[in-house]
Structures are given as structure tokens and as C-alpha cells.
Motif scaffolding. Sequence first.
Motif, PDB file in Angstrom:
ATOM      1  N   ARG A  29      27.762   1.596 -64.617  1.00 12.64           N
ATOM      2  CA  ARG A  29      27.885   2.809 -65.406  1.00 12.64           C
ATOM      3  C   ARG A  29      26.963   4.016 -64.802  1.00 12.64           C
ATOM      4  NH1 ARG A  29      29.310   4.155 -70.846  1.00 12.64           N
ATOM      5  NH2 ARG A  29      29.772   1.907 -70.848  1.00 12.64           N
ATOM      6  N   THR A  30      25.811   3.296 -64.431  1.00 12.00           N
ATOM      7  CA  THR A  30      24.582   4.154 -63.820  1.00 12.00           C
ATOM      8  C   THR A  30      24.896   4.412 -62.272  1.00 12.00           C
ATOM      9  OG1 THR A  30      22.995   2.845 -65.133  1.00 12.00           O
ATOM     10  CG2 THR A  30      22.237   4.133 -63.154  1.00 12.00           C
ATOM     11  N   GLY A  31      25.498   3.677 -61.717  1.00 12.06           N
ATOM     12  CA  GLY A  31      25.885   3.908 -60.236  1.00 12.06           C
ATOM     13  C   GLY A  31      26.874   4.917 -60.302  1.00 12.06           C
ATOM     14  N   LEU A  32      28.006   4.845 -61.181  1.00  8.81           N
ATOM     15  CA  LEU A  32      28.905   5.683 -61.189  1.00  8.81           C
ATOM     16  C   LEU A  32      28.344   7.418 -61.709  1.00  8.81           C
ATOM     17  CD1 LEU A  32      31.882   3.972 -62.620  1.00  8.81           C
ATOM     18  CD2 LEU A  32      31.713   4.751 -60.503  1.00  8.81           C
ATOM     19  N   VAL A  33      27.174   7.417 -62.612  1.00  5.45           N
ATOM     20  CA  VAL A  33      26.943   8.640 -62.999  1.00  5.45           C
ATOM     21  C   VAL A  33      26.004   9.289 -61.847  1.00  5.45           C
ATOM     22  CG1 VAL A  33      24.940   9.373 -64.360  1.00  5.45           C
ATOM     23  CG2 VAL A  33      26.742   7.966 -65.413  1.00  5.45           C
ATOM     24  N   VAL A  34      25.324   8.441 -61.013  1.00  7.91           N
ATOM     25  CA  VAL A  34      24.488   9.152 -60.078  1.00  7.91           C
ATOM     26  C   VAL A  34      25.520   9.459 -58.884  1.00  7.91           C
ATOM     27  CG1 VAL A  34      23.148   8.443 -58.025  1.00  7.91           C
ATOM     28  CG2 VAL A  34      22.555   7.438 -60.298  1.00  7.91           C
ATOM     29  N   LEU A  35      26.672   8.763 -58.509  1.00  5.19           N
ATOM     30  CA  LEU A  35      27.821   9.214 -57.623  1.00  5.19           C
ATOM     31  C   LEU A  35      28.536  10.715 -57.944  1.00  5.19           C
ATOM     32  CD1 LEU A  35      28.952   5.817 -56.353  1.00  5.19           C
ATOM     33  CD2 LEU A  35      27.452   7.265 -55.112  1.00  5.19           C
ATOM     34  N   LEU A  36      28.706  10.690 -59.264  1.00  2.22           N
ATOM     35  CA  LEU A  36      29.423  11.835 -59.805  1.00  2.22           C
ATOM     36  C   LEU A  36      28.414  13.060 -59.790  1.00  2.22           C
ATOM     37  CD1 LEU A  36      31.337  10.163 -62.717  1.00  2.22           C
ATOM     38  CD2 LEU A  36      32.483  10.824 -60.388  1.00  2.22           C
ATOM     39  N   LEU A  37      27.248  12.844 -60.215  1.00  2.00           N
ATOM     40  CA  LEU A  37      26.410  14.031 -60.441  1.00  2.00           C
ATOM     41  C   LEU A  37      25.524  14.472 -58.999  1.00  2.00           C
ATOM     42  CD1 LEU A  37      24.558  13.367 -63.705  1.00  2.00           C
ATOM     43  CD2 LEU A  37      26.245  14.928 -63.324  1.00  2.00           C
ATOM     44  N   ALA A  38      25.550  13.549 -58.122  1.00  2.01           N
ATOM     45  CA  ALA A  38      24.736  13.933 -56.701  1.00  2.01           C
ATOM     46  C   ALA A  38      25.329  15.076 -56.228  1.00  2.01           C
ATOM     47  CB  ALA A  38      24.702  12.767 -56.005  1.00  2.01           C
ATOM     48  N   PRO A  39      26.915  15.106 -56.109  1.00  2.01           N
ATOM     49  CA  PRO A  39      27.383  16.421 -55.304  1.00  2.01           C
ATOM     50  C   PRO A  39      27.221  17.688 -56.165  1.00  2.01           C
ATOM     51  CG  PRO A  39      28.896  14.738 -55.325  1.00  2.01           C
ATOM     52  CD  PRO A  39      27.759  14.023 -56.117  1.00  2.01           C
ATOM     53  N   GLU A  40      27.000  17.495 -57.455  1.00  2.00           N
ATOM     54  CA  GLU A  40      27.036  18.729 -58.291  1.00  2.00           C
ATOM     55  C   GLU A  40      25.509  19.169 -58.193  1.00  2.00           C
ATOM     56  OE1 GLU A  40      29.085  19.979 -60.133  1.00  2.00           O
ATOM     57  OE2 GLU A  40      30.626  18.531 -60.027  1.00  2.00           O
ATOM     58  N   ALA A  41      24.513  18.639 -57.929  1.00  2.00           N
ATOM     59  CA  ALA A  41      23.160  19.082 -57.672  1.00  2.00           C
ATOM     60  C   ALA A  41      23.232  19.872 -56.171  1.00  2.00           C
ATOM     61  CB  ALA A  41      22.149  17.870 -57.379  1.00  2.00           C
ATOM     62  N   TYR A  42      23.863  19.745 -55.144  1.00  2.00           N
ATOM     63  CA  TYR A  42      24.170  20.506 -53.945  1.00  2.00           C
ATOM     64  C   TYR A  42      24.958  21.556 -54.215  1.00  2.00           C
ATOM     65  CZ  TYR A  42      21.689  16.220 -52.035  1.00  2.00           C
ATOM     66  OH  TYR A  42      20.702  15.167 -51.712  1.00  2.00           O
ATOM     67  N   LEU A  43      25.891  21.544 -55.138  1.00  2.00           N
ATOM     68  CA  LEU A  43      27.113  22.348 -55.094  1.00  2.00           C
ATOM     69  C   LEU A  43      26.743  23.853 -55.401  1.00  2.00           C
ATOM     70  CD1 LEU A  43      30.127  22.859 -54.846  1.00  2.00           C
ATOM     71  CD2 LEU A  43      30.096  22.466 -57.457  1.00  2.00           C
ATOM     72  N   PRO A  44      25.845  24.056 -56.370  1.00  2.00           N
ATOM     73  CA  PRO A  44      25.335  25.679 -56.595  1.00  2.00           C
ATOM     74  C   PRO A  44      24.665  26.283 -55.077  1.00  2.00           C
ATOM     75  CG  PRO A  44      24.747  24.459 -58.208  1.00  2.00           C
ATOM     76  CD  PRO A  44      25.171  23.277 -57.302  1.00  2.00           C
ATOM     77  N   LEU A  45      23.982  25.357 -54.341  1.00  2.00           N
ATOM     78  CA  LEU A  45      23.147  25.909 -53.356  1.00  2.00           C
ATOM     79  C   LEU A  45      24.543  25.946 -51.966  1.00  2.00           C
ATOM     80  CD1 LEU A  45      19.978  23.592 -52.995  1.00  2.00           C
ATOM     81  CD2 LEU A  45      20.059  26.180 -53.544  1.00  2.00           C
ATOM     82  N   ARG A  46      25.314  25.136 -51.794  1.00  2.00           N
ATOM     83  CA  ARG A  46      26.359  25.353 -51.176  1.00  2.00           C
ATOM     84  C   ARG A  46      27.085  26.696 -51.367  1.00  2.00           C
ATOM     85  NH1 ARG A  46      29.251  19.824 -51.917  1.00  2.00           N
ATOM     86  NH2 ARG A  46      30.912  20.869 -50.475  1.00  2.00           N
ATOM     87  N   ALA A  47      27.660  26.898 -52.669  1.00  2.00           N
ATOM     88  CA  ALA A  47      28.239  28.132 -52.958  1.00  2.00           C
ATOM     89  C   ALA A  47      27.524  29.406 -52.909  1.00  2.00           C
ATOM     90  CB  ALA A  47      28.608  27.783 -54.576  1.00  2.00           C
ATOM     91  N   ALA A  48      26.097  29.351 -53.148  1.00  2.00           N
ATOM     92  CA  ALA A  48      25.249  30.575 -52.926  1.00  2.00           C
ATOM     93  C   ALA A  48      25.153  30.636 -51.444  1.00  2.00           C
ATOM     94  CB  ALA A  48      23.792  30.305 -53.358  1.00  2.00           C
ATOM     95  N   ILE A 107      15.591  10.816 -53.771  1.00  2.00           N
ATOM     96  CA  ILE A 107      16.305  11.546 -52.604  1.00  2.00           C
ATOM     97  C   ILE A 107      16.931  12.739 -52.555  1.00  2.00           C
ATOM     98  CG2 ILE A 107      18.228  10.746 -50.955  1.00  2.00           C
ATOM     99  CD1 ILE A 107      17.838   7.737 -52.047  1.00  2.00           C
ATOM    100  N   ILE A 108      17.396  13.048 -53.914  1.00  2.00           N
ATOM    101  CA  ILE A 108      17.947  14.612 -53.956  1.00  2.00           C
ATOM    102  C   ILE A 108      16.977  15.451 -53.873  1.00  2.00           C
ATOM    103  CG2 ILE A 108      19.114  15.967 -55.448  1.00  2.00           C
ATOM    104  CD1 ILE A 108      20.587  13.739 -56.583  1.00  2.00           C
ATOM    105  N   VAL A 109      15.771  15.062 -54.515  1.00  2.00           N
ATOM    106  CA  VAL A 109      14.604  16.194 -54.390  1.00  2.00           C
ATOM    107  C   VAL A 109      14.136  16.506 -53.072  1.00  2.00           C
ATOM    108  CG1 VAL A 109      12.155  16.626 -55.294  1.00  2.00           C
ATOM    109  CG2 VAL A 109      13.965  15.817 -56.655  1.00  2.00           C
ATOM    110  N   VAL A 110      14.024  15.389 -52.290  1.00  2.00           N
ATOM    111  CA  VAL A 110      13.595  15.353 -50.925  1.00  2.00           C
ATOM    112  C   VAL A 110      14.672  16.163 -49.999  1.00  2.00           C
ATOM    113  CG1 VAL A 110      13.018  14.165 -48.786  1.00  2.00           C
ATOM    114  CG2 VAL A 110      12.139  13.407 -50.797  1.00  2.00           C
ATOM    115  N   THR A 111      15.786  15.992 -50.054  1.00  2.00           N
ATOM    116  CA  THR A 111      17.074  16.396 -49.245  1.00  2.00           C
ATOM    117  C   THR A 111      17.461  17.825 -49.719  1.00  2.00           C
ATOM    118  OG1 THR A 111      18.585  15.221 -50.357  1.00  2.00           O
ATOM    119  CG2 THR A 111      17.923  14.207 -48.645  1.00  2.00           C
TER     120      THR A 111
END
Length: 575
Positions: A272-291, A160-164
Motif C-alpha cells: 500500500r505504501t509503495g503504491l502511494v509513493v509511485l502514484l504521488l511521485a509524478p504529481e510532485a513533478y507535474l506542476p513544474l513540468r506544466a509551468a 529523493i524527490i526533494v533532492v531531484t
Amino acid sequence: MKPAERRLRRELPVVRRHLTTSAGLALLGAVLVVGQAVLLAGLLADGVAGHGPQRTALAALGTVLALRALLAWARGALAQRAAAEAQRALRERLVERLRHTGPRRLAARRHGETATLLTRGLDALDPYLTGYLPAMAATAVVPPAVIGWLWWTDWASALIIVVTLPLIPVFGALVGMHTARRTARQWRLLARLGGHFLDVVAGLPTLRAFGREHHQTGVVREMADAHRRATMRTLRVAFLSSLVLETVATLSVALVAVPVGLRLLAGELDLRTGLVVLLLAPEAYLPLRAAGAAFHDSAEGIAVAERVFALLDEEEPTAAAPVASVIPAAPVTPVTPVASAVPDGRTARLCLDAVTVHHPGRAAPALDAVSLTVRPGEHLALVGPSGAGKSTLLALFLGFTAPDAGRVLVDGADLAGLDPDGWLTQIAWVPQRPHLFAASVADNIRLGRPDATDAEVRAAARAACADGFAEALPQGYDTVLGEHGAGLSAGQRQRLALARAFLKDAPILLLDEPTAHLDPQSEAAVSRATAELMRGRTAIVVAHRRGLLPHADRIVTVRAGVLHPDPAAEGLVLS
């Protein structure tokens, strides 16, 4: 990537090092982000399961947070140092380039724009080097690292992250193109304002002498207001684009979070896996938002870099870009005088009554108890060594200098009590080094009388022997001059100043060494034009050469601020 950005990285080693360092620090930051998410997810999952907090995991999480804080500080410090070095390198290259172009070619450029470029302009590179460039390095490193870990953890969420994820740069590029155009226009307006303001300040005595200084208040105000409006429009676009990017990123994270929540409820995914996904998903978008956010802050810096490289690559001097003319196209609305009425200059007797003038920083007076009378229609020549006080004497009659003692009288009335604008309308002043503005030849002549027709401008140029070279210019009288008349010889500039005086047709003429620094041919032409201009007018001429002395009725020598009449010169008449 724009050509200016590629050239910055290609020609400035500090920028390449900064980009490499930023990429390395971003990769280290990605590792710490993943570690923080895994540790925090583990602690939260264990707490829900009732296992209680683990001291080792807490210590590890604290260490990761401390390392991230240290990394953020190091990234900022290194970016500031790289930005300072890059700006210094560009300033040195630009100054060296300007130094080797020579004074004539340097004068052909817009000095105000160059000054703005070297100061405020290059400072605009800070957001690009400290914000945008590190953010772009992070976009190349952090999202792949985060997506890679998520793919190993939960491939459905990673997909989903790769697509969006591409939606953010797509929307950012669409808004960024609009922002780049607005920012470029904002920079052009700022450079235009700086160039025009410098031109006005440099020519302020000339504008004051011709009574055109009030017009410039409105011109500068209009240009500053145009820059303000352009800046506000750019800021509005930047704020709206940030809203767009934040909205897209938030919706993308929601597309990840909703399926994760549903799978957790269905028991298809452990906590545990769900929390890892929820915590890391915003970090994938953050650099693009900052740029995306940093791009709008850095757009002005990129526009400045393009202008710097354009100056560095410039082979031949080009005509100065037209700026808002310092010469009004219509008569300025006269200011209602609040002082005494001005005597008629055609019949006025000019007097200095025991005048003393001291210049700041000089112990000896520029003029010491000087008394002088100039009869109506008389032609007075002032001779003497440089620094003797001749130009100061002219400044007294212009009203530019006030006496420390004594009075300047016009038909018995103290000049200090007369309306200054009304008095200056009766004087035509030709300084030793006349100021020509970055405007057309016709507009420079029209400073003498802004409402003059083209035919009257050409007639004044013919009377001043300036029509020959003016018509030979590429666009004739419409040719735009460089600053201070760059592209013209000293004699040509002097003849344009005489043309102003012919066009003004004032009864009192003040000439400050009009033939100084001229070659013999130019001196002869200027002398003929000056002699014609003096006919029927009261004239005071400061002369270093003898070309104008035969046209004087009286010669006075000025030495150390004291006047010494020359009886042998009496009887010289205007030929």
C-alpha cells in the motif's frame, strides 16, 4: 520574475485575484490528488491481498475523480474570465493614454505597432494568464503538499524527490532565458511588419504615382519571411525545452521508483505504501513540468506586457524607430510594358473627351461630360468649391480613376491603352496632403528618383526651399521622420513633396492645392518653389488660394462636375 510580471500583479487587481484563486484551487486539487492516490492504492493493495473491491472505497474514488474534473473546469473558466478582464483593462488604459497624448504625439509613434499591440499583441497574454500563472500558483502549493504527505508516508522517497525536484526549474530557467530572447525578437519583427505594412498601405497612392509600388511586394515578403523564420526558431526551442523537462522529470521519477521496487522485493516496504509513493511521485513533478511548458507559450505575452508598460510610461515622444525603408535604394527593375508606347510628355497634348465619372454612394456625377484640352507647356489652374470634381480630374490624368463614359487622351491615344508605369514616369504629382514615410528626410525626397545622389537630393531640397529646415533637424537629411511626417509642419511637408517633384524632373506636373492649410509665410515659400517648378513643364494646378493664379496661363472654374472657362484670366503668364 520579470518587472512586467510584477507590475501586472501590482497594478491589475484582477490578476491578483486570479493568482489567489488559482493558489486556493491548486491547494484543493493537491488534497484531491493525495486522496485519489491513497484510495486507489488501498483498492489495488486489497485486490492483490484477495479482499476484493470495497464499494465504499470505489464510491469515494469516483467522488474524488468527479471533484477533480469539476475543479479543472472551474479553473479553466475562471482563468478565461480573468484573462478577458485583464486584457480589457490594459486596452482601456492604453487607449486612454493614446487619446490624451494628442494627435501630434500620437502620430510620432508607430501606428502599425500600436495597432498590433492593441489587437494581436494583447491577445498573446491569454497563455500567460490562463496557463502560466495558474501553473506557477500550483508549483507553490502542490509539490509541498505532496512531499509533506510522502514524508509522513515514506521519508526516504520524499528525500529523493526533494533532492531531484530543483533540477526541473534549473533546466527550465536555462532554456527559458534563451526562449525569452527569441520571443522578444519574434514580437519586434511582428510589430515591425505591422508598422511597415500600415505605412505602405497609407502611402500607396504616392508610391503608385512615383512607380515604386512593385518594390514593396518584395519588402513585405522579406519581412513576413523573417517573422516566419523567427517564429519557427522559437517553436523549435520550445519543443526542445519540453523534451528536456520531460526527460529530467522522467529520470527523477525513476530514481524514486527503482528504490521503491527493490524495497518491495526485499520486504522492507508494504504494498500500500509503495503504491502511494509511485502514484504521488509524478504529481510532485507535474506542476513544474506544466509551468515550464506554459512559460514558452506565455513568453510572447510577457514581451507584449513590457511594450504596453513602456508606452504607458512614455513621457516624451521619441523618434520613430527606423523601419525597412519604403523607398528603394536603387532603381526598381522596370516592368516590361504590355500596352502601347507612351507619347513624350514634353510634347504631349492632354485631353478629356466628354468624360463622366461617378463615385460610389453619390447620385450626382463627380464630372459630367467634361471636355478639356491642355496644350504642351501650358499652365492650367483649376478653381472652384470643395467637392466640385477638381481632384477627380487630376486622378483621371494620373490613371487612378477610370471614366464611366468618355476618354482620357494623350496625344490622341487613349490613356487606358497606354503602359501605366511608363505614363507615370512622366508625371510629378504633389497632392494636397503629401504622404511622408517613416524614413529619413533624404529617403523621402529620394522617392522621386531612387538612384539620386546625396548632392542631387540636397539640390532638389534647395530648389523647393526645404534645405533650411532639413539641415536644422537633429541629424539633418538623415533624420528619421515619424509616420506621416510627424514632427514637421504642413508647410515643411509640402516643401518636401515639391522637392520630390524637383528631383523627378518630369515633364508633366499635377499639383493638388499645394498651398492649402498653410500659414502666410509657408504659403509664400511654397508658391515661389511651385512657380519655379512649373517653368518649362505642362502643369495642372488645383488652387483654392490666389497665390498661384498669377502663374497660370489659363483658369478654369469647376462647379458641380462641370467646367466653366474664365476668359478674364487669359493672358496671365508665368513670372
